[in-house]
Motif scaffolding. Structure first.
Motif, PDB file in Angstrom:
ATOM      1  N   TRP A 186      -2.766   4.703   3.482  1.00 57.11           N
ATOM      2  CA  TRP A 186      -2.440   3.341   3.918  1.00 57.11           C
ATOM      3  C   TRP A 186      -2.274   3.330   5.434  1.00 57.11           C
ATOM      4  O   TRP A 186      -1.652   4.228   6.005  1.00 57.11           O
ATOM      5  CB  TRP A 186      -1.156   2.847   3.259  1.00 57.11           C
ATOM      6  N   TYR A 233      -6.416  -1.042   4.427  1.00 56.29           N
ATOM      7  CA  TYR A 233      -5.744  -2.221   4.953  1.00 56.29           C
ATOM      8  C   TYR A 233      -5.468  -3.203   3.826  1.00 56.29           C
ATOM      9  O   TYR A 233      -6.314  -3.423   2.957  1.00 56.29           O
ATOM     10  CB  TYR A 233      -6.620  -2.886   6.027  1.00 56.29           C
ATOM     11  N   ASP A 234      -4.291  -3.770   3.852  1.00 55.05           N
ATOM     12  CA  ASP A 234      -3.869  -4.747   2.846  1.00 55.05           C
ATOM     13  C   ASP A 234      -4.388  -6.122   3.257  1.00 55.05           C
ATOM     14  O   ASP A 234      -4.171  -6.571   4.385  1.00 55.05           O
ATOM     15  CB  ASP A 234      -2.340  -4.750   2.770  1.00 55.05           C
ATOM     16  N   VAL A 239      -7.616  -4.767  -1.128  1.00 58.79           N
ATOM     17  CA  VAL A 239      -7.428  -3.829  -0.027  1.00 58.79           C
ATOM     18  C   VAL A 239      -8.802  -3.325   0.386  1.00 58.79           C
ATOM     19  O   VAL A 239      -9.759  -3.427  -0.387  1.00 58.79           O
ATOM     20  CB  VAL A 239      -6.511  -2.650  -0.432  1.00 58.79           C
ATOM     21  N   ARG A 258      -6.381  -4.381  -5.717  1.00 59.26           N
ATOM     22  CA  ARG A 258      -5.101  -3.734  -5.423  1.00 59.26           C
ATOM     23  C   ARG A 258      -4.795  -2.678  -6.474  1.00 59.26           C
ATOM     24  O   ARG A 258      -5.164  -2.813  -7.637  1.00 59.26           O
ATOM     25  CB  ARG A 258      -3.974  -4.761  -5.377  1.00 59.26           C
TER      26      ARG A 258
END
Length: 323
Positions: A186, A233-234, A239, A258
């Motif tokens: 992340w 990246y969210d 994502v 997700r």
């Protein structure tokens, strides 16, 4: 009990019968319930407990099974250092870092690799046992262990991604023709000393694409095996991780649903994978992920690849670094 002649993960309840490996004990004392969870050491030197499996004949009123802390899923833990203490006059042992153990408990869910499906896969596509393939698996294993050690010291969580995740999910192993090891991290867990830590461990930086704010990707050169680290990246309901073509500055985006993270074991190492592995793999490789594809173009082959613009030429020195 020792099981010979077959993968113990393929042993059924009928095979075990009265000799079932004990996983959980439940005792009633007046109105109190005592739940004893049996932990086993797995080949990756970590502790594992199995799920709570209820037989059809089990008295469902014996315990509030749905509310038990342990047993809904299998779990995995690093071996804790234990210390002796006293509780209500009894000598008991507890984890020395009990707050760390409790944090670990909250994300301890463990997934076995799909060994039955892997066996069926190899019946269709026999495993490559050539000297070259065996050598690659050993080098990839060494690289994976080293990468895990470096990131663990930094406190940076990671998971198996791309072809490495596919290999675990499809065949419980590393894909020998992939030629690299792929990890996901992340972007919120990025640290500026990651590159320095890998280089200190003997893995020089091969390339750095993108920037922390957009499409960051790091690649390190191992012993004839490349380590690719993709930062995710969210973006609301999805994502994504990015890709960059060095010669043109073209940007690409790989979009995933997700997911949460679970533990598993690969190459005698406790590592994380997306819990929703099937969705993750299908997003990346499409519905035919179970069919080997040896010719792969990272710009067009992935099922989830999207064009994502072009880096401005004025930024190339920062976002396209090849060594």
């Amino acid at each position: 009990m020792e099981i010979h002649g077959k993968d113990p993960r393929l042993v059924s309840m009928d095979d075990l019968t009265a000799k079932e490996i004990p996983l959980h004990f439940l005792f009633r004392f007046n109105s109190r319930l005592v739940h004893v969870v049996v932990l086993y050491e797995r080949s990756g030197k970590y502790l594992w407990h199995g799920p709570l499996r209820l037989k059809a004949s089990m008295d469902r009123t014996f315990a509030p099974f749905g509310k038990l802390d342990y047993g809904r899923h299998a779990g995995a833990y690093d071996r804790p250092e234990l210390i002796l203490t006293t509780l209500d006059g009894l000598d008991v042992r507890i984890p020395k870092n009990f707050s760390g153990f409790l944090r670990e408990f909250s994300s301890s869910r463990f997934l076995e690799c799909r060994s039955r499906e892997a066996k069926a896969f190899f019946q269709l596509y026999p495993e490559d046992t050539s000297a070259e393939a065996v050598d690659f698996r050993m080098r990839a294993k060494s690289l994976l262990h080293l990468a895990s050690k470096v990131l663990s010291v930094l406190g940076v969580p990671f998971w198996l991604s791309s072809g490495t995740c596919l290999g675990w999910y499809r065949q419980c192993s590393i894909i020998p023709y992939s030629k690299d090891v792929d990890l996901g991290i992340w972007i919120k867990d990025y640290r500026h000393d990651i590159t320095q830590a890998f280089q200190k461990a003997g893995l020089p930086l091969k390339h750095k694409f993108g920037k922390v704010e957009d499409s960051l990707e790091l690649s390190f050169q191992g012993n004839d095996v490349k380590l690719d680290i993709f930062f995710f990246y969210d973006d609301g309901d999805v994502v994504w991780n990015g890709g960059t073509q060095a010669k043109s500055g073209r940007k690409f985006k790989y979009v995933f649903p997700r997911f949460s993270l679970c533990w598993t074991e690969l190459m005698e190492l406790k590592v994380q994978v997306p819990c929703e592995t099937g969705d993750y793999v299908t997003a990346n490789y499409g519905p035919s992920w179970n069919v080997p594809v040896k010719t792969w173009d990272w710009k067009s082959s992935p099922f989830n690849v999207q064009e994502n613009g072009v880096w401005p030429v004025r930024e190339w020195d920062d976002v396209i670094q090849v060594y």
